[in-house]
Design an enzyme around this catalytic site. Structure first.
Site, PDB file in Angstrom:
ATOM      1  N   HIS A  71       0.706  -1.148  -0.076  1.00 25.01           N
ATOM      2  CA  HIS A  71       0.149  -0.094  -0.090  1.00 25.01           C
ATOM      3  C   HIS A  71       0.754   1.322  -0.042  1.00 25.01           C
ATOM      4  O   HIS A  71       1.569   1.592   1.030  1.00 25.01           O
ATOM      5  CB  HIS A  71      -0.975   0.153   1.179  1.00 25.01           C
ATOM      6  CG  HIS A  71      -1.593  -1.373   1.513  1.00 25.01           C
ATOM      7  ND1 HIS A  71      -2.873  -1.506   0.664  1.00 25.01           N
ATOM      8  CD2 HIS A  71      -1.437  -2.247   2.372  1.00 25.01           C
ATOM      9  CE1 HIS A  71      -3.141  -2.977   1.215  1.00 25.01           C
ATOM     10  NE2 HIS A  71      -2.409  -3.284   2.079  1.00 25.01           N
ATOM     11  N   SER A  94       1.768  -0.134  -5.745  1.00 26.98           N
ATOM     12  CA  SER A  94       0.955  -0.595  -4.325  1.00 26.98           C
ATOM     13  C   SER A  94       0.308  -1.900  -4.455  1.00 26.98           C
ATOM     14  O   SER A  94       0.235  -2.246  -5.852  1.00 26.98           O
ATOM     15  CB  SER A  94      -0.238   0.328  -4.219  1.00 26.98           C
ATOM     16  OG  SER A  94      -0.944   0.292  -3.207  1.00 26.98           O
ATOM     17  N   SER A  99      -5.779   1.554  -2.289  1.00 27.63           N
ATOM     18  CA  SER A  99      -5.153   1.882  -1.079  1.00 27.63           C
ATOM     19  C   SER A  99      -4.094   2.923  -1.108  1.00 27.63           C
ATOM     20  O   SER A  99      -3.456   3.506  -0.215  1.00 27.63           O
ATOM     21  CB  SER A  99      -4.582   0.609  -0.446  1.00 27.63           C
ATOM     22  OG  SER A  99      -3.524  -0.028  -1.107  1.00 27.63           O
ATOM     23  N   GLU A 178       4.243  -9.395   3.940  1.00 25.86           N
ATOM     24  CA  GLU A 178       3.538  -8.785   4.995  1.00 25.86           C
ATOM     25  C   GLU A 178       2.133  -9.414   5.345  1.00 25.86           C
ATOM     26  O   GLU A 178       2.124  -9.247   6.765  1.00 25.86           O
ATOM     27  CB  GLU A 178       3.063  -7.426   4.308  1.00 25.86           C
ATOM     28  CG  GLU A 178       2.156  -6.302   5.401  1.00 25.86           C
ATOM     29  CD  GLU A 178       2.931  -5.593   6.323  1.00 25.86           C
ATOM     30  OE1 GLU A 178       4.271  -5.927   6.268  1.00 25.86           O
ATOM     31  OE2 GLU A 178       2.361  -5.023   7.021  1.00 25.86           O
ATOM     32  N   ASN A 203       4.368 -11.347   8.644  1.00 23.42           N
ATOM     33  CA  ASN A 203       3.067 -11.269   9.106  1.00 23.42           C
ATOM     34  C   ASN A 203       2.818 -11.850  10.582  1.00 23.42           C
ATOM     35  O   ASN A 203       1.995 -11.299  11.533  1.00 23.42           O
ATOM     36  CB  ASN A 203       2.016 -12.126   8.334  1.00 23.42           C
ATOM     37  CG  ASN A 203       0.569 -12.176   8.815  1.00 23.42           C
ATOM     38  OD1 ASN A 203      -0.080 -11.043   8.895  1.00 23.42           O
ATOM     39  ND2 ASN A 203       0.093 -13.338   9.262  1.00 23.42           N
ATOM     40  N   LYS A 208       3.979  -7.198  14.417  1.00 25.95           N
ATOM     41  CA  LYS A 208       3.103  -6.985  13.531  1.00 25.95           C
ATOM     42  C   LYS A 208       1.815  -7.448  13.588  1.00 25.95           C
ATOM     43  O   LYS A 208       0.717  -6.798  13.796  1.00 25.95           O
ATOM     44  CB  LYS A 208       3.538  -7.781  12.244  1.00 25.95           C
ATOM     45  CG  LYS A 208       2.931  -7.116  10.765  1.00 25.95           C
ATOM     46  CD  LYS A 208       1.619  -7.992  10.363  1.00 25.95           C
ATOM     47  CE  LYS A 208       1.151  -7.360   9.111  1.00 25.95           C
ATOM     48  NZ  LYS A 208      -0.171  -8.070   8.660  1.00 25.95           N
ATOM     49  N   ASP A 212      -1.552  -5.109  14.095  1.00 24.12           N
ATOM     50  CA  ASP A 212      -2.523  -4.950  12.902  1.00 24.12           C
ATOM     51  C   ASP A 212      -3.806  -5.450  13.335  1.00 24.12           C
ATOM     52  O   ASP A 212      -4.968  -4.785  13.168  1.00 24.12           O
ATOM     53  CB  ASP A 212      -1.994  -5.865  11.972  1.00 24.12           C
ATOM     54  CG  ASP A 212      -2.481  -5.755  10.588  1.00 24.12           C
ATOM     55  OD1 ASP A 212      -2.048  -4.625  10.116  1.00 24.12           O
ATOM     56  OD2 ASP A 212      -2.996  -6.815   9.821  1.00 24.12           O
ATOM     57  N   ASN A 213      -4.118  -6.543  14.016  1.00 19.99           N
ATOM     58  CA  ASN A 213      -5.617  -7.116  14.305  1.00 19.99           C
ATOM     59  C   ASN A 213      -6.096  -6.423  15.318  1.00 19.99           C
ATOM     60  O   ASN A 213      -7.309  -5.966  15.452  1.00 19.99           O
ATOM     61  CB  ASN A 213      -5.278  -8.598  14.631  1.00 19.99           C
ATOM     62  CG  ASN A 213      -4.673  -9.421  13.658  1.00 19.99           C
ATOM     63  OD1 ASN A 213      -4.332  -8.929  12.359  1.00 19.99           O
ATOM     64  ND2 ASN A 213      -4.167 -10.684  13.836  1.00 19.99           N
ATOM     65  N   CYS A 217      -7.287  -2.170  14.744  1.00 23.50           N
ATOM     66  CA  CYS A 217      -8.848  -1.975  14.729  1.00 23.50           C
ATOM     67  C   CYS A 217      -9.610  -1.345  15.850  1.00 23.50           C
ATOM     68  O   CYS A 217     -10.485  -0.526  15.916  1.00 23.50           O
ATOM     69  CB  CYS A 217      -9.339  -3.412  14.752  1.00 23.50           C
ATOM     70  SG  CYS A 217      -9.144  -4.216  13.235  1.00 23.50           S
ATOM     71  N   HIS A 337     -13.210 -10.062   7.700  1.00 22.40           N
ATOM     72  CA  HIS A 337     -12.710 -10.745   6.278  1.00 22.40           C
ATOM     73  C   HIS A 337     -13.098  -9.671   5.101  1.00 22.40           C
ATOM     74  O   HIS A 337     -14.328  -9.115   5.333  1.00 22.40           O
ATOM     75  CB  HIS A 337     -13.062 -12.063   5.978  1.00 22.40           C
ATOM     76  CG  HIS A 337     -12.357 -12.472   4.803  1.00 22.40           C
ATOM     77  ND1 HIS A 337     -11.089 -12.814   4.696  1.00 22.40           N
ATOM     78  CD2 HIS A 337     -13.040 -13.116   3.514  1.00 22.40           C
ATOM     79  CE1 HIS A 337     -10.872 -13.213   3.220  1.00 22.40           C
ATOM     80  NE2 HIS A 337     -11.753 -13.419   2.747  1.00 22.40           N
ATOM     81  N   HIS A 390      -4.888   1.788   9.751  1.00 23.32           N
ATOM     82  CA  HIS A 390      -4.100   1.955  10.807  1.00 23.32           C
ATOM     83  C   HIS A 390      -3.304   3.265  10.984  1.00 23.32           C
ATOM     84  O   HIS A 390      -2.786   3.780  10.008  1.00 23.32           O
ATOM     85  CB  HIS A 390      -3.094   0.811  11.019  1.00 23.32           C
ATOM     86  CG  HIS A 390      -3.787  -0.720  10.744  1.00 23.32           C
ATOM     87  ND1 HIS A 390      -5.165  -0.801  11.008  1.00 23.32           N
ATOM     88  CD2 HIS A 390      -3.232  -1.844  10.707  1.00 23.32           C
ATOM     89  CE1 HIS A 390      -5.495  -2.086  10.876  1.00 23.32           C
ATOM     90  NE2 HIS A 390      -4.365  -2.871  10.684  1.00 23.32           N
ATOM     91  N   SER A 398       5.077  -3.171  12.284  1.00 25.91           N
ATOM     92  CA  SER A 398       5.234  -3.966  11.100  1.00 25.91           C
ATOM     93  C   SER A 398       6.233  -3.573  10.020  1.00 25.91           C
ATOM     94  O   SER A 398       7.090  -4.518   9.650  1.00 25.91           O
ATOM     95  CB  SER A 398       3.948  -3.632  10.280  1.00 25.91           C
ATOM     96  OG  SER A 398       3.923  -4.176   9.061  1.00 25.91           O
ATOM     97  N   GLN A 402       9.908  -5.511   8.641  1.00 26.97           N
ATOM     98  CA  GLN A 402       9.885  -5.494   6.917  1.00 26.97           C
ATOM     99  C   GLN A 402      11.675  -5.035   6.930  1.00 26.97           C
ATOM    100  O   GLN A 402      12.150  -5.815   6.040  1.00 26.97           O
ATOM    101  CB  GLN A 402       9.326  -4.526   6.262  1.00 26.97           C
ATOM    102  CG  GLN A 402       7.725  -4.990   5.916  1.00 26.97           C
ATOM    103  CD  GLN A 402       7.460  -6.374   4.981  1.00 26.97           C
ATOM    104  OE1 GLN A 402       8.816  -6.738   4.566  1.00 26.97           O
ATOM    105  NE2 GLN A 402       6.348  -6.753   4.801  1.00 26.97           N
TER     106      GLN A 402
END
Ligand code: NAD
Ligand code: 9W1
Length: 477
Positions: A71, A94, A99, A178, A203, A208, A212-213, A217, A337, A390, A398, A402
């Site tokens: 992204h 991207s 994104s 990722e 991931n 990360k 992320d999760n 959120c 999802h 995010h 994250s 990388q």
């Protein structure tokens, strides 16, 4: 050295060089705006900026030529410029047609970095961008770039190079990936024997996935709801479907707005966690039994629900019978999802849609004026459709992984192995836990947090090194 000395140069240093044409973005005049937001993001990405400080002199990525497909956002711009600060050359696209943040792409192009990305690409344009990225000066030159590393999100670039430009793999030391989907694709390729270079699974680093999760959120769900509806959330009743990491972050996001939050789960362990965290565990089905009929629906619950949020990764967890039974005026959205969780096909086929503004629809279930649901992002990810994904501090974990993954692969120099040895040196693996802990430590430092050091006696007592790693590999955080 302080953080400021590693920050991006002032805007004037990024005046556009007209001879540089190896890029395509929506609007290059957005570059200054992008650059100002990059400066703000740098201040919110202490782990990445810490890597710049720590490795700038050493130049561990000197000679690295990275094709990156992730992204093209403001946060990714900070990643790109960190890779460059450590010595790398990069070409960027991207990994998703929607994104790209056009001001971020413009700022990167204006800094003389080859980038092919804009918001709202068609599928054909998306494929075109990937081909420009792997050719020097674009596809027209007919000359493939001698890239030696891949940074991917979702596996499209990895697949393109493996399937259509396999000669590039001779020079490539490896891939850092990722996302969950991309890691699954890599593992499939490894099993089938079609993966030709090693891969690091970014991931599944804790720094990360938890960010992320859960925390991503938590940050963006309430933000998305407020941008979409401008409604006061306090005192209203929410049903969060699923209490995994995304559900935990989502439930907290709503609780901190003062909502009355209920949770539904199929897994007793997650349901227990919801109880222990102080949520009411309920089922949208009578006695928890879903026979796929309207009679199965717990109408009392749904008539007492102002907001439904799906977080499960599963299929039709907000089905047509639930949608029909919900209280009029209720808001419905998905943060799990991509687009499977709410039966939007049924809503399209049977009900009348009124667009209030992009990503916000009133869906009328009958001719009655008040008989509508408010559907956000057409059932796709609400934090991306109605908010801006995010925040920098979440992406920092994250993206620091990388950078470490690219450094690791570049140091291993897979492409310099004798061809016969390559087959025995393929893998898809996570970075050592020590590196996950280093990223976390940099993030803690960014919050001005102070870590306690184990005494030698305590380390001995626990049976871990004073400097870590502090937990066994299978520890669940
Ligand atoms: P997870 O497996 O930890 O949690 C999902 C939970 O849903 C599980 O506990 C499962 O028992 C529960 N569940 C499944 N079917 C259910 C049903 N019918 N009713 C109630 N509960 C049910 O997964 P996760 O890490 O929380 O991720 C969930 C989804 O969110 C994935 O698809 C993931 O890709 C996505 N995700 C989205 C974002 C975002 O920014 N929007 C970020 C990260 C992950
Ligand atoms: N990634 N910088 C939308 C983001 C689409 C997106 C997607 C993020 C970031 C989940 C990565 C409208 C940024 C990205 C802003 C935005 C993701 C898909 C980021 C959240 C993941 C499919 N997946 N992510 N920032 N779009 O937030 O790089 O605002």
């Amino acid at each position: 050295m302080d953080a400021v000395s590693n920050a991006s140069p002032a805007t004037s240093a990024h005046t556009i060089d007209p001879s540089f044409t190896d890029y395509k973005v929506a609007d290059i005049s957005l570059a200054d705006y992008g650059r100002r937001e990059i400066a703000l993001a740098e201040a919110e990405m202490p782990a990445l900026m810490g890597l710049r400080r720590r490795y700038q002199a050493e130049q561990p990525l000197k000679g690295a030529k990275i094709v990156g497909c992730i992204h093209m956002t403001i946060q990714t711009a900070v990643l790109i410029e960190t890779l460059i600060a450590l010595g790398a050359e990069v070409r960027w696209t991207s990994c998703n047609i929607f994104s790209t943040q056009d001001h971020a792409a413009a700022a990167i192009a204006a800094a003389g970095i080859s980038v092919y990305a804009w918001k709202g690409e068609t599928e054909e344009e998306y494929e075109w961008c990937l081909r420009q990225q792997i050719h020097v000066g674009g596809e027209g030159s007919g000359q493939l770039w001698d890239a030696n590393l891949i940074l991917d999100d979702g596996g499209d670039l990895t697949a393109l190079i493996h399937n259509n430009y396999p000669q590039m793999l001779d020079n490539i030391h490896g891939i850092s990936e990722e996302t969950t989907t991309g890691v699954h694709r890599l593992i499939d390729m490894l099993k089938k024997g079609t993966l030709k270079v090693p891969a690091i699974n970014v991931n599944d680093a804790v720094t990360k996935s938890k960010n992320d999760n859960k925390y991503g959120c938590r940050h963006s769900l309430n933000d998305a709801l407020k941008r979409a509806t401008d409604m006061l959330l306090a005192g209203r009743r929410a049903l969060v479907i699923g209490y995994g990491d995304v559900g935990k972050g989502s439930a907290q996001s709503l609780r901190q707005e003062g909502m009355i939050v209920r949770v539904s789960e199929v897994d007793p362990i997650c349901a227990m966690q919801a109880c222990m965290d102080g949520y009411e565990v309920v089922s949208p089905y009578n006695a928890g039994q879903n026979a796929g009929t309207a009679e199965s629906i717990n109408t009392r619950l749904l008539q007492d629900t102002d907001l439904v949020v799906t977080t499960t990764g599963n299929y039709h967890v907000c089905d047509k019978h639930m949608l029909a039974a919900l209280k009029s005026g209720a808001v419905v959205c998905n943060i799990g999802h991509f687009d499977t969780e709410i039966d939007t096909q049924f809503m399209r086929d049977n009900w009348r849609w009124v667009e209030i503004k992009p990503q916000v629809h009133q869906v009328y279930r009958s001719d009655e004026d008040s008989d509508y649901l408010i559907l956000l992002s057409e059932g796709r990810l609400v934090n991306l459709g109605n908010a801006t994904g995010h925040p920098s501090r979440v992406m920092d974990g994250s993206f620091a992984n990388q950078v470490l993954a690219q450094m690791y692969l570049y140091e291993e120099k897979f492409a310099e192995l004798p061809v016969d040895d390559r087959y025995n040196n393929l893998y898809v693996k996570v970075l050592p836990k020590k590196l996950d802990e280093e990223v976390a430590a940099a993030m803690v430092e960014g919050f001005a947090g102070v870590l306690t050091k184990l005494t030698p006696e305590q380390a001995e007592y626990l049976g871990v090194p004073v400097e870590g790693p502090f937990k066994p590999d299978d520890y669940k955080y």
